[in-house]
Structure formats: structure tokens, C-alpha cells
Write a protein that holds these residues in place. Structure first.
Motif, PDB file in Angstrom:
ATOM      1  N   GLN A  76      34.841  23.981  49.054  1.00 48.83           N
ATOM      2  CA  GLN A  76      35.060  22.548  48.853  1.00 48.83           C
ATOM      3  C   GLN A  76      34.649  22.107  47.452  1.00 48.83           C
ATOM      4  O   GLN A  76      35.268  21.216  46.890  1.00 48.83           O
ATOM      5  CB  GLN A  76      34.275  21.733  49.891  1.00 48.83           C
ATOM      6  CG  GLN A  76      34.689  22.009  51.316  1.00 48.83           C
ATOM      7  CD  GLN A  76      36.146  21.664  51.577  1.00 48.83           C
ATOM      8  OE1 GLN A  76      36.631  20.617  51.171  1.00 48.83           O
ATOM      9  NE2 GLN A  76      36.848  22.560  52.250  1.00 48.83           N
ATOM     10  N   GLY A  77      33.619  22.726  46.899  1.00 56.48           N
ATOM     11  CA  GLY A  77      33.156  22.395  45.553  1.00 56.48           C
ATOM     12  C   GLY A  77      33.903  23.220  44.525  1.00 56.48           C
ATOM     13  O   GLY A  77      35.110  23.400  44.610  1.00 56.48           O
ATOM     14  N   SER A  78      33.177  23.782  43.579  1.00 62.13           N
ATOM     15  CA  SER A  78      33.813  24.583  42.532  1.00 62.13           C
ATOM     16  C   SER A  78      33.442  26.050  42.663  1.00 62.13           C
ATOM     17  O   SER A  78      32.405  26.400  43.220  1.00 62.13           O
ATOM     18  CB  SER A  78      33.407  24.058  41.149  1.00 62.13           C
ATOM     19  OG  SER A  78      32.005  24.175  40.967  1.00 62.13           O
ATOM     20  N   LYS A  79      34.328  26.911  42.142  1.00 56.59           N
ATOM     21  CA  LYS A  79      34.066  28.352  42.026  1.00 56.59           C
ATOM     22  C   LYS A  79      33.736  28.583  40.564  1.00 56.59           C
ATOM     23  O   LYS A  79      34.538  28.268  39.694  1.00 56.59           O
ATOM     24  CB  LYS A  79      35.298  29.162  42.421  1.00 56.59           C
ATOM     25  CG  LYS A  79      35.717  29.005  43.861  1.00 56.59           C
ATOM     26  CD  LYS A  79      36.944  29.855  44.136  1.00 56.59           C
ATOM     27  CE  LYS A  79      37.573  29.549  45.463  1.00 56.59           C
ATOM     28  NZ  LYS A  79      38.795  30.341  45.690  1.00 56.59           N
ATOM     29  N   GLU A  80      32.569  29.158  40.317  1.00 56.77           N
ATOM     30  CA  GLU A  80      32.083  29.229  38.939  1.00 56.77           C
ATOM     31  C   GLU A  80      31.798  30.655  38.486  1.00 56.77           C
ATOM     32  O   GLU A  80      31.429  31.521  39.271  1.00 56.77           O
ATOM     33  CB  GLU A  80      30.803  28.384  38.811  1.00 56.77           C
ATOM     34  CG  GLU A  80      31.026  26.921  39.146  1.00 56.77           C
ATOM     35  CD  GLU A  80      29.730  26.117  39.138  1.00 56.77           C
ATOM     36  OE1 GLU A  80      28.708  26.611  38.608  1.00 56.77           O
ATOM     37  OE2 GLU A  80      29.758  25.000  39.675  1.00 56.77           O
TER      38      GLU A  80
END
Length: 189
Positions: A179-183
Motif C-alpha cells: 500500500q505504501g512505497s517499495k524502496e
């Protein structure tokens, strides 16, 4: 005046007066687990240094601490608090387990978190063995930093971010819903 226990009445009065004087006082017991616990309920669990503890459908009201060189196998366990291992040999949480807090494995050997529901975060940091996170539901973030034995991240549902940095070799996996970011190293997972 001397109190005589009548069917536990004296102990009840002492307990009542203690709870009135200290209303926020919580008395929790810690179990030093060496061997296996079945489908029972305990407060907190400590896995002593170099020992192995298997929790098979056990409910832990509080936290689990895995000491240096120790092994935890939590099979379908329900943990209301956190699971924390620093220097642990193995942290293995699987088979429909639930964790109300977070799972943190730091400066240890290996971890395997599979088919588990975690309300908080999963963090693998500075471990020397294989780190695996497969088919989990994670309410917070999944973070893998500075691990040297390999990191596999597959088919997780992550409500927060998927963050990987300074792992050698780079993490592998895929099929994660984030749901957030892939970093960083996890940008393609």
C-alpha cells in the motif's frame, strides 16, 4: 488483629486493597521456555540463551524475547505483543500465527515468517543467515537492512512500506502487494 483465611477471603481482601492502592499495577509472569508449550495461555515468554522453544497453538498475552543463540518455533501461535530476537539462532513464525505487535530479528542467524498476520512491522536487520517473509499480512512496514545470508520476500500484503537497504546479496522475491512505497533494493519486489 489476625486474619484467618476463610476460603481465600483474606487473600481476596489483600488483593483488593492492593488493587485500590495501585490501580495501574499489572502483574505479569514470564515463562522461560525450553521445550514445547501446547494450546495454553501464558503472559510473557523468554527463550533462554542457546535453548529451543516450540509454541504450538499457544496464546501469549504479552511479548516473546529470544536470547542469543536461542531458537523459537511459533506454530499457529497467538501473540498479543511483540516478538524480539537479538542474536537469535532462528525465529520461525508460521502456520496461521498472529502477532499483535511487531517482529524484530536483529544481529542473529536466520528467520522465517510465513503465513502470519502481523499488526505492526517486520524488521530483519544485520542477520547472517537466510531471512524469509512469505505470504504474510503485515499491518505496518517490512524492512530488511544489512543482512548477509540472503533475503526472500514473496506474496506478502503490506499496508505500509517495503524497504530494503544494504543487503548482500540483494533480496529476491515478488508478488507483494504494498500500500505504501517499495524502496531501494525492494523497488522491484
Amino acid at each position: 488483629m489476625m486474619l484467618k483465611p476463610i476460603s481465600g477471603v483474606a487473600m481476596t481482601l489483600i488483593g483488593l486493597s492492593t488493587s485500590l492502592m495501585y490501580p495501574n499495577l499489572a502483574i505479569a509472569e514470564e515463562i522461560a521456555c525450553q521445550g514445547s508449550l501446547g494450546a495454553i495461555t501464558v503472559d510473557n515468554v523468554k527463550v533462554p540463551q542457546g535453548k529451543t522453544c516450540t509454541l504450538n497453538r499457544t496464546t501469549v498475552k504479552g511479548n516473546i524475547v529470544i536470547e542469543r543463540g536461542a531458537t523459537l518455533k511459533a506454530i499457529g501461535a497467538k501473540v498479543n505483543g511483540n516478538i524480539q530476537g537479538e542474536g537469535a539462532n532462528l525465529v520461525d513464525v508460521n502456520s496461521g500465527a498472529t502477532v499483535g505487535g511487531s517482529i524484530q530479528v536483529k544481529q542473529g542467524r536466520a528467520a522465517r515468517v510465513v503465513s502470519t498476520r502481523i499488526t505492526g512491522d517486520v524488521q530483519f536487520e544485520s542477520n547472517s543467515g537466510q531471512m524469509i517473509a512469505n505470504q504474510n499480512q503485515i499491518g505496518g512496514n517490512l524492512q530488511a537492512f544489512q543482512n548477509t545470508g540472503g533475503v526472500t520476500i514473496r506474496k506478502n500484503r503490506i499496508n505500509g512500506n517495503l524497504q530494503c537497504k544494504e543487503n548482500a546479496p540483494q533480496p529476491i522475491g515478488g508478488g507483494n502487494i504494498v500500500q505504501g512505497s517499495k524502496e531501494d533494493q525492494c523497488a522491484k519486489l
